[in-house]
Design a protein around this motif. Sequence first.
Motif, PDB file in Angstrom:
ATOM      1  N   ASP A 169      -2.844   1.410   1.844  1.00  0.00           N
ATOM      2  CA  ASP A 169      -2.543   1.171   0.437  1.00  0.00           C
ATOM      3  C   ASP A 169      -3.007  -0.247   0.151  1.00  0.00           C
ATOM      4  OD1 ASP A 169      -1.191   3.534   0.682  1.00  0.00           O
ATOM      5  OD2 ASP A 169       0.685   2.800  -0.180  1.00  0.00           O
ATOM      6  N   LEU A 171      -3.224  -3.479  -2.919  1.00  0.00           N
ATOM      7  CA  LEU A 171      -2.714  -3.992  -4.192  1.00  0.00           C
ATOM      8  C   LEU A 171      -3.869  -4.151  -5.170  1.00  0.00           C
ATOM      9  CD1 LEU A 171       0.144  -4.840  -5.102  1.00  0.00           C
ATOM     10  CD2 LEU A 171      -0.445  -7.183  -4.455  1.00  0.00           C
ATOM     11  N   HIS A 210      -1.872  -0.038  -5.676  1.00  0.00           N
ATOM     12  CA  HIS A 210      -0.620  -0.392  -6.350  1.00  0.00           C
ATOM     13  C   HIS A 210      -0.876  -1.454  -7.399  1.00  0.00           C
ATOM     14  CE1 HIS A 210       2.197   1.548  -3.415  1.00  0.00           C
ATOM     15  NE2 HIS A 210       1.084   1.527  -2.707  1.00  0.00           N
ATOM     16  N   PRO A 213       3.211  -6.652  -9.568  1.00  0.00           N
ATOM     17  CA  PRO A 213       4.378  -6.816 -10.434  1.00  0.00           C
ATOM     18  C   PRO A 213       3.944  -7.427 -11.755  1.00  0.00           C
ATOM     19  CG  PRO A 213       4.379  -8.462  -8.692  1.00  0.00           C
ATOM     20  CD  PRO A 213       3.252  -7.512  -8.395  1.00  0.00           C
TER      21      PRO A 213
ATOM     22  N   THR B   2      13.482  -6.085  -5.939  1.00  0.00           N
ATOM     23  CA  THR B   2      12.742  -6.483  -7.122  1.00  0.00           C
ATOM     24  C   THR B   2      11.356  -6.956  -6.713  1.00  0.00           C
ATOM     25  OG1 THR B   2      13.509  -8.756  -7.001  1.00  0.00           O
ATOM     26  CG2 THR B   2      14.842  -7.240  -8.286  1.00  0.00           C
ATOM     27  N   ASP B   3      10.437  -6.747  -7.618  1.00  0.00           N
ATOM     28  CA  ASP B   3       9.085  -7.196  -7.351  1.00  0.00           C
ATOM     29  C   ASP B   3       8.824  -8.558  -7.978  1.00  0.00           C
ATOM     30  OD1 ASP B   3       8.027  -3.850  -7.738  1.00  0.00           O
ATOM     31  OD2 ASP B   3       8.383  -4.960  -5.912  1.00  0.00           O
ATOM     32  N   LEU B  36       2.228  -6.328  -0.400  1.00  0.00           N
ATOM     33  CA  LEU B  36       2.766  -4.979  -0.504  1.00  0.00           C
ATOM     34  C   LEU B  36       3.802  -4.846   0.600  1.00  0.00           C
ATOM     35  CD1 LEU B  36      -0.085  -2.338  -0.878  1.00  0.00           C
ATOM     36  CD2 LEU B  36       1.850  -2.726  -2.382  1.00  0.00           C
ATOM     37  N   ASP B  37       5.053  -4.589   0.216  1.00  0.00           N
ATOM     38  CA  ASP B  37       5.996  -4.335   1.304  1.00  0.00           C
ATOM     39  C   ASP B  37       6.364  -2.849   1.322  1.00  0.00           C
ATOM     40  OD1 ASP B  37       7.894  -3.996  -0.673  1.00  0.00           O
ATOM     41  OD2 ASP B  37       8.567  -6.074  -0.538  1.00  0.00           O
ATOM     42  N   ASP B  39       8.992  -1.253   0.778  1.00  0.00           N
ATOM     43  CA  ASP B  39       9.794  -0.701  -0.309  1.00  0.00           C
ATOM     44  C   ASP B  39       8.947  -0.248  -1.494  1.00  0.00           C
ATOM     45  OD1 ASP B  39      12.511  -0.893   0.667  1.00  0.00           O
ATOM     46  OD2 ASP B  39      12.161  -3.049   0.669  1.00  0.00           O
ATOM     47  N   ARG B  40       7.754  -0.806  -1.601  1.00  0.00           N
ATOM     48  CA  ARG B  40       6.886  -0.413  -2.709  1.00  0.00           C
ATOM     49  C   ARG B  40       5.972   0.748  -2.335  1.00  0.00           C
ATOM     50  NH1 ARG B  40       3.908  -5.412  -5.326  1.00  0.00           N
ATOM     51  NH2 ARG B  40       3.232  -3.739  -6.702  1.00  0.00           N
ATOM     52  N   ARG B  64      15.836   5.669   0.612  1.00  0.00           N
ATOM     53  CA  ARG B  64      15.304   6.203  -0.639  1.00  0.00           C
ATOM     54  C   ARG B  64      15.834   7.600  -0.935  1.00  0.00           C
ATOM     55  NH1 ARG B  64       8.945   5.640  -1.363  1.00  0.00           N
ATOM     56  NH2 ARG B  64       9.545   3.445  -1.336  1.00  0.00           N
TER      57      ARG B  64
END
Lengths: 216, 216
Positions: A169, A171, A210, A213, B2-3, B36-37, B39-40, B64
């Motif tokens: 993935d 960004l 992705h 933010p 949160t992003d 990108l972590d 959680d995303r 999740r």
Amino acid sequence: MTTDRPSSDGRSPIAPGGESITSTEIPAEKEELDGHTIEELSDYLDDDCTPPDPSIDDSASCRIALIDLRRLRRLSVAFLDDAVDDRPGQEEAWIPGILSRIGLSARAGHDLPLTPPSDSGALVMTEGALRSLVRATGDAFPGFLVGRVELVGELTSADALLSLQVDVDILHGLPIREATEGLRLAVIAALRAHTLFRIGRVNVVVRDIHRGPAPA
Amino acid sequence: MTDGSIAPPRPPGPPGAPFEGGSDRGPAGLPVVGTLDLDRAGDATLTARAADGDVKAFTVLVRRHGPVLRAYAIRVLGSATDSDDVVQDTFVTAWDQLPKLQNTSATKSWLIRIATRKALDRLRARRDHADVDDHDVAAPDVDGPARQAESSERDIALQTALSALPEDQRRTWLLRELGGYSYAEIADELSIPASTVRGALARARKTLMTQMEGWR
């Protein structure tokens, strides 16, 4: 989404027996519903009432049944939603129990030779550890997250030919070609640094992009 | 997660290099647009990583999807009793099945299917012990644990109406409406003919529509 428009009148556009209807399980219901069944109305609702079927839309009893079915749908959704435990962190309690029961070793895969065979001992790395090395190398690139790492090759000797496919993935905003090439080279360098395998093809496949933010 | 706040990226380059994002350059001279972590990441990426043995990705899936699986288990079981066990058993089985999972893009429905089997197993075990032939689901336990307090009167009414249904109708309805199963999948899961599924579902809907009249 719903189409609860008011009835124009209550007449049925279908003469009794004028249409062949597949289900004949509940005859009384078909009389009540102008030749339709709850099943058909449920299917119609599943398809968002498209394409429009005048024999349903123009039937007052069908429209009432559709309203009831929609209401039941909403209740079902709420029924599930209301049971969701929204206390923050509750799910953390499951994790130790789950982790204590999963077989980590099952993911190790085969042992891969790191050195030629010798009488003094063998150095090996598991397939799982090699995948982990590739993941860590890719994840270290900001804006990348590695997905599946596929190892290709008969890795039975230390100088075997190793090819890889690395799904990632990425960004949005990174120059994709340049960035994936950088990652590819880093993976090759890591494999060369830690193994004696001859490195064949290393393919990087971007699976998802992705959005970053929103700017603060 | 949160992003809004992006942790400073950690490039594999020399330590101590300034790294604030924006126009700074990361490894391989790439611009840094953020990180990108896990959680995303989408389910497909997390599932692929978990299949490769990444426990961290797996725990993100637990966080999740665990709450909805638990809610689903509560509704299928008819009470919160055993629901945490169903969630944990589901993920333990999921971990074992991950390497064989072909379609990593439908993780949630795959987990729901595992949870369905776990919950139905528990119901069968209960019935074997309780010596009741049909009504394996007790009427809702209104005075049950505090975590059930959020169940509204409306949910209790629906649970009560469900618990009064014959077993095939109740299970068919739960799998269809809460589990998102197709008719064919229900037939497969419950080992009953597809025609029986259609009829049972229609009867369940009819009864519930009547029983739940007046609830919004």
